[in-house]
Each structure stands twice: as C-alpha cells, then as structure tokens.
Motif scaffolding. Structure first.
Motif, PDB file in Angstrom:
ATOM      1  N   PRO A 245      -8.639   2.950   1.452  1.00 43.51           N
ATOM      2  CA  PRO A 245      -9.964   3.483   2.244  1.00 43.51           C
ATOM      3  C   PRO A 245     -10.748   2.117   3.141  1.00 43.51           C
ATOM      4  O   PRO A 245     -11.016   2.381   4.205  1.00 43.51           O
ATOM      5  N   SER A 246     -10.490   0.967   2.521  1.00 47.78           N
ATOM      6  CA  SER A 246     -10.994  -0.358   3.261  1.00 47.78           C
ATOM      7  C   SER A 246     -10.320  -0.581   4.473  1.00 47.78           C
ATOM      8  O   SER A 246     -10.837  -0.563   5.496  1.00 47.78           O
ATOM      9  N   ILE A 247      -9.051  -0.343   4.406  1.00 48.38           N
ATOM     10  CA  ILE A 247      -8.399  -0.516   5.809  1.00 48.38           C
ATOM     11  C   ILE A 247      -8.553   0.517   6.713  1.00 48.38           C
ATOM     12  O   ILE A 247      -8.466   0.425   7.996  1.00 48.38           O
ATOM     13  N   ALA A 248      -8.531   1.996   6.250  1.00 46.50           N
ATOM     14  CA  ALA A 248      -8.818   2.742   7.245  1.00 46.50           C
ATOM     15  C   ALA A 248     -10.318   2.604   7.844  1.00 46.50           C
ATOM     16  O   ALA A 248     -10.553   2.802   9.048  1.00 46.50           O
ATOM     17  N   VAL A 249     -11.147   2.231   7.049  1.00 47.48           N
ATOM     18  CA  VAL A 249     -12.479   1.830   7.659  1.00 47.48           C
ATOM     19  C   VAL A 249     -12.608   0.945   8.640  1.00 47.48           C
ATOM     20  O   VAL A 249     -12.950   0.831   9.810  1.00 47.48           O
ATOM     21  N   VAL A 250     -11.911  -0.376   8.343  1.00 47.20           N
ATOM     22  CA  VAL A 250     -11.681  -1.476   9.072  1.00 47.20           C
ATOM     23  C   VAL A 250     -10.968  -1.194  10.535  1.00 47.20           C
ATOM     24  O   VAL A 250     -11.364  -1.611  11.336  1.00 47.20           O
TER      25      VAL A 250
ATOM     26  N   ALA B 144      -4.461   2.959  -3.797  1.00 44.36           N
ATOM     27  CA  ALA B 144      -5.792   3.521  -3.939  1.00 44.36           C
ATOM     28  C   ALA B 144      -7.092   2.214  -3.707  1.00 44.36           C
ATOM     29  O   ALA B 144      -8.010   2.894  -3.466  1.00 44.36           O
ATOM     30  N   GLY B 145      -6.573   0.955  -3.773  1.00 44.70           N
ATOM     31  CA  GLY B 145      -7.752  -0.031  -3.694  1.00 44.70           C
ATOM     32  C   GLY B 145      -7.801  -0.316  -2.300  1.00 44.70           C
ATOM     33  O   GLY B 145      -8.881  -0.385  -1.829  1.00 44.70           O
TER      34      GLY B 145
ATOM     35  N   SER C 287       0.905  -1.293  -0.043  1.00 48.76           N
ATOM     36  CA  SER C 287       0.017   0.051  -0.121  1.00 48.76           C
ATOM     37  C   SER C 287       0.954   1.417  -0.227  1.00 48.76           C
ATOM     38  O   SER C 287       0.636   2.375  -0.546  1.00 48.76           O
ATOM     39  N   GLY C 288       1.869   1.217   0.587  1.00 47.64           N
ATOM     40  CA  GLY C 288       2.740   2.400   0.817  1.00 47.64           C
ATOM     41  C   GLY C 288       3.606   2.673  -0.354  1.00 47.64           C
ATOM     42  O   GLY C 288       4.049   3.800  -0.915  1.00 47.64           O
ATOM     43  N   LEU C 289       4.004   1.584  -1.191  1.00 47.53           N
ATOM     44  CA  LEU C 289       4.820   1.645  -2.475  1.00 47.53           C
ATOM     45  C   LEU C 289       4.135   1.584  -3.421  1.00 47.53           C
ATOM     46  O   LEU C 289       4.643   2.343  -4.660  1.00 47.53           O
ATOM     47  N   VAL C 290       2.877   0.866  -3.827  1.00 49.50           N
ATOM     48  CA  VAL C 290       2.397   0.648  -5.183  1.00 49.50           C
ATOM     49  C   VAL C 290       1.303   1.699  -5.357  1.00 49.50           C
ATOM     50  O   VAL C 290       0.096   1.428  -4.224  1.00 49.50           O
TER      51      VAL C 290
END
Length: 273
Positions: free
Chosen positions: A114-119, A110-111, A102-105
């Motif tokens: 958002p979902s990780i932030a919500v979880v 983008a994919g 997530s940090g590099l690509v």
C-alpha cells in the motif's frame, strides 16, 4: 495470395535506411527553415546555421573555459552521468530487494504494497522543494529525486513479475528441500535480473527528466544546468547540441542495457526490441 506486409521483414540495409529516414527528414526541415530565417535576419538565434553550431560544439568540447578552466561539455557530462548513475544504481538495488521481497513474502507484501503504491503516485517534481530543504542543494538531493521517481516503479514492476512466477516452480523447489533464501537466489533472482534491466531501460527517460529538472534549479555544473544557464541569451547553438548530446547518451545507455540483457539472458531477450 501475396505476402502480407505483417509477414515481411526488412533486410539490414533496408532497416538502416528506414531507421535513418526520420532523422534525415528532421535535418532537412531544419536546414530549410534555418536558411529562410537567416536570409531574412542574419542575426537570427532561433535556428542557427550548422556552421555556427559546429563552431560552438568545437569550443565546448575541445577548448578550456576561461572561467572554470574545464572543457565544459565533458565536465557537464561527467557531473550529470555521475548523478544519474548513483540514482539508477540505488533505485535498482531498492527495486530488486523490495520488489522480490514484496512479491514473494506475503507479510512484506501486506506491509509495503500500500505505501509503495501511494508513493509511486506522488509526482516526484512536486517533492523537489522538499528535497532541497531536507537534503540541501548539493548532490544528495538530486540523487534522491531520481531514486524517488524511479525506485517505486521498479519495486511495483518487479513485485508483479515475481507474483507471476508459476506457483508450481516454487512448490517444486520447496518439495526438493530449498529454503526461502535458496528459492530467492537460485530461482527468483536469475529470473528477475533480465526484468530489472528492462525496467531500468524504461526508466531512463523519467530519470533524465528528474536529473535535468534538478540541475536546472540548483547546480553549478551538469547538462541541465548549462541548458538553462544559456537560455536567457537565446543561445540555441548551445542548447541544440546539448539536447542532441543528452539524447545520444540516453540512447547509448539503453543500448548498453539491452546488450547486457542479451548476454546474461539470451533465451529471454531473443527478438526483443
């Protein structure tokens, strides 16, 4: 001009004294209030005498239980540490892989961001009934609860740390012909491993909380199970040693991770707490 207090450093002996002082103060307060309560009511269970606690610890740690045939303290410790170990290991693997990706690509960021932030904002304890319904009352649901509670934090933390890597380093690596895989394995991964260990240290408290909560609701063994089993009898001579033992185990785990970090990356951890 006198030396400012912020520039003074305690010696080894002085540091040990100041570190032990809060524990000695708590012990002294316990002895005082325990003596007062027992003098008023010798059968008081809230603050049992240290001799009573010592007898109980001897029974739990060195005598076989007649019902189970096990030494309860060690059997409970093995069960809890096994669940905690699996949960933290899976969380670390997810955090490392997804966090770096997530940090590099940008496409992965983008994919998944958002979902990780919500979880990560969902209270894990609110999911406990759902986990028990979905995965049953066995070991899997307890491990999944730890993963749900810890992994999103690790992912977000590592992703932000990967994004903070100076762009110049990645550009230089690409200029020298490094592929994405080589950038990950030779630049990002060595930089992130110490950060992952630090994040795991910060996650130990929540991980123990999730474990104890799950064991209290649905388990047949474990440290949390034992504490909540004897609470109905007000057995503080069992509860207090178990709480102290959990604290010691958490401290030893933190110490082990800190020592590991100093060994694999002494240049990053020098002077760290």
């Amino acid at each position: 001009m006198g030396l400012r207090i912020i520039n003074r450093r305690p010696g080894r002996g002085s540091a040990l004294f100041w570190g032990a002082l809060p524990f000695l103060a708590v012990l002294a307060l316990y002895l005082v209030f325990s003596t007062l309560r027992l003098a008023e009511n010798p059968n008081d269970k809230l603050l049992p005498a240290l001799s009573t606690i010592a007898d109980t610890v001897g029974r739990l740690a060195f005598s076989f239980d007649q019902r189970t045939g096990q030494i309860l303290l060690w059997a409970d410790s093995a069960a809890s540490l096994s669940r905690l170990g699996y949960g933290l290991a899976v969380s670390a693997a997810i955090g490392l892989v997804v966090g770096i990706g997530s940090g590099l690509v940008p496409f992965i960021r983008a994919g998944l961001a958002p979902s990780i932030a919500v979880v990560s904002l969902i209270p894990p304890m609110a999911l406990l009934p759902i986990l028990f319904i979905s995965f049953g009352l066995g070991e899997l649901s307890k491990v999944v609860l730890i993963v749900v509670g810890v992994a999103p934090f690790l992912v977000r933390d590592l992703a932000m740390r990967v994004e903070a890597i100076p762009a110049e380093l990645i550009i230089k690596a690409q200029t020298l012909g490094a592929s994405t895989w080589q950038i990950v394995t030779r630049l990002v991964l060595p930089t992130m491993l110490p950060k992952l260990i630090d994040a795991l240290r910060l996650s130990l408290g929540p991980a123990w909380l999730f474990l104890i909560s799950a064991e209290a609701i649905a388990a047949q063994d474990g440290l949390g199970y034992r504490i909540f089993l004897v609470r109905r009898y007000l057995a503080m001579d069992v509860i207090l040693p178990y709480v102290a033992w959990i604290t010691l185990l958490a401290f030893l785990m933190d110490w082990g991770l800190r020592t590991l970090n100093r060994r694999i990356s002494p240049w990053l951890t020098r002077g760290a707490a």
